[in-house]
Enzyme design. Structure first.
Site, PDB file in Angstrom:
ATOM      1  N   CYS A   3       0.816  -1.215   0.000  1.00 28.33           N
ATOM      2  CA  CYS A   3       0.000   0.000   0.000  1.00 28.33           C
ATOM      3  C   CYS A   3       0.854   1.271   0.000  1.00 28.33           C
ATOM      4  O   CYS A   3       2.029   1.253   0.355  1.00 28.33           O
ATOM      5  CB  CYS A   3      -0.962   0.003   1.176  1.00 28.33           C
ATOM      6  N   CYS A  14       0.744   3.846   1.990  1.00 25.44           N
ATOM      7  CA  CYS A  14       1.233   4.317   3.294  1.00 25.44           C
ATOM      8  C   CYS A  14       2.454   3.525   3.750  1.00 25.44           C
ATOM      9  O   CYS A  14       3.267   4.025   4.535  1.00 25.44           O
ATOM     10  CB  CYS A  14       0.143   4.349   4.344  1.00 25.44           C
TER      11      CYS A  14
END
Length: 136
Positions: free
Chosen positions: A46, A48
């Site tokens: 992902c 993040c």
């Protein structure tokens, strides 16, 4: 499961600075049986993880006090290892990315996804360094 060629650079983001890659449940057990402190990063594909978690984990290692051992498991890739690592992280629910600091196999500090997502890498590093200063 994600293709190996897709996650290779994401793995190397941590392994290139010394994180041990744990790919089996047995490897997780061995890593967390070691004496001293161990940081385990649950890596992820992902955004993040790329912008916040991995850079924060790397920056945290610039601290004077740091874990004796650093390791990583990869969510969506090393299923068995991630499941085993998450067993050690109970009572926290599974999340990725996440980071856990263990002392002599006991969980002493946890950063869940909601502590990582939307926060700058510097803040994540600072959080980890505070934990290192307390437990390492």
């Amino acid at each position: 499961m994600y293709p190996a060629e897709l996650v290779k650079p994401m793995r190397e983001d941590l392994t290139n600075v010394g994180f041990e890659e744990l790919q089996t449940a047995e490897a997780v057990d061995v890593a967390l049986a070691k004496e001293g402190t161990t940081l385990v990063v649950v890596n992820s594909v992902c955004g993040c993880a790329a912008a916040n978690a991995r850079p924060g984990a790397r920056m945290s290692l610039q601290n004077q006090k740091r874990p004796d051992h650093i390791a990583t498991v990869f969510a969506g890739v090393d299923r068995e290892a991630v499941e085993k690592a998450r067993e050690y992280m109970i009572p926290f629910p599974p999340s990725s990315p996440s980071m856990a600091l263990f002392k002599d196999g006991e969980l002493v500090h946890m950063l869940e996804r909601h502590h990582i997502e939307g926060r700058p890498a510097e803040l994540i590093a600072e959080n980890l360094m505070d934990a290192y200063n307390e437990h390492c």
